[in-house]
Enzyme design. Structure first.
Site, short mmCIF file in Angstrom:
data_model
loop_
_atom_site.label_atom_id
_atom_site.label_comp_id
_atom_site.label_asym_id
_atom_site.label_seq_id
_atom_site.Cartn_x
_atom_site.Cartn_y
_atom_site.Cartn_z
N ASP A 52 0.90 -1.52 0.05
CA ASP A 52 -0.28 -0.15 -0.09
C ASP A 52 0.57 1.49 0.28
OD1 ASP A 52 -2.27 -1.28 0.33
OD2 ASP A 52 -2.36 -1.44 2.48
N TYR A 111 7.49 -9.86 6.63
CA TYR A 111 7.08 -8.65 6.78
C TYR A 111 7.76 -8.61 7.66
CZ TYR A 111 3.81 -7.50 3.27
OH TYR A 111 3.08 -7.31 2.06
#
Length: 262
Positions: A52, A111
């Site tokens: 994003d 992540y």
């Protein structure tokens, strides 16, 4: 057509996200524009994950099809030349099989999230961390994180616009690490799974921050998970501080990865 895998590093701050968007800057658009300067286009690249706006990449992986038989090193050098001055770099390239896919061939994604605990505004790490002005209890956060491991219905921890067919995912790792950085004390979250739901990692981190601050007990996280209700989630943390750190495949793709595995 020869297919090439690209390992991509980028600063997410100036981009509207990975995915190409009309009239908005994107990482995908930057790389496709650079490719068009090497070979006539149009070019479309596919990525392991569509990060994003504001999310950074340390080890994003994408693939592209080209007409020319490129030496991988020269391909990465040429792309980096044409990507300047944008904060995007091709750190490795490799020739792969024609049926290899950056997204569908991946077996895991990892992540990293950085949370900085200090009151003074971050200068060097501005846009690279989520900053809070209070200390957090890392042990309590880890106790809560452990309750999320394994295979669950993660409806609570996915955004309302998530397009995944099922909310059921298997979370392999959610490790909370306290670190003393040059900027100050940090909490770093290491999160690993085969795939993730939209906003899942940021929902985890925002919820665990509430545990670390003492506003939630670890057992409250279990209750939120079992509720299978987005309204039961804690706050969703901002995107700065989130990095796509690594993408795993059945066999190492890039030369450095093969050397490390041997």
């Amino acid at each position: 057509m020869p297919r090439y895998a690209l390992k991509v590093e980028y600063l997410g701050t100036p981009f509207a996200g990975w995915q190409r968007q009309k009239d908005l800057p994107s990482v995908q658009g930057a790389i496709e524009t650079a490719l068009a300067r090497l070979e006539p286009g149009p070019h479309t690249i596919a990525a392991a994950g569509r990060t994003d706006a504001g999310v950074h990449g340390l080890g994003q992986v994408a693939h592209c099809d080209l007409t020319r038989d490129w030496d991988p090193f020269r391909l990465s050098e040429a792309l980096n030349y044409h990507l300047k001055p944008q904060p995007v770099a091709i750190t490795a390239a490799a020739r792969v099989a024609e049926d290899w896919h950056a997204r569908f061939s991946a077996t895991e994604r990892q992540y990293l999230f950085r949370l900085l605990m200090r009151r003074a505004p971050a200068t060097h790490d501005a846009g690279l961390v989520w900053q809070v002005g209070h200390r957090l209890d890392a042990r309590a956060m880890q106790a809560a994180a452990d309750l999320l491991l394994g295979r669950h219905d993660f409806t609570t921890f996915r955004s309302s616009i998530c397009q995944a067919a099922s909310p059921v995912k298997t979370l392999d790792e959610l490790r909370v690490e306290a670190v003393e950085s040059f900027s100050g004390p940090e909490i770093r979250f290491h999160v690993r799974a085969r795939s993730f739901l939209h906003n899942q990692v940021r929902s985890f981190v925002g919820t665990l921050e509430r545990v670390g601050a003492g506003a939630w007990a670890p057992e409250d996280v279990r209750s939120a998970l079992e509720a299978r209700d987005r309204a039961a989630c804690g706050p969703v943390c901002p995107p700065q501080g989130l990095y796509l750190a690594r993408v795993g495949y059945p066999e190492p793709v890039f030369a450095a990865d093969r050397s490390a595995a041997s």
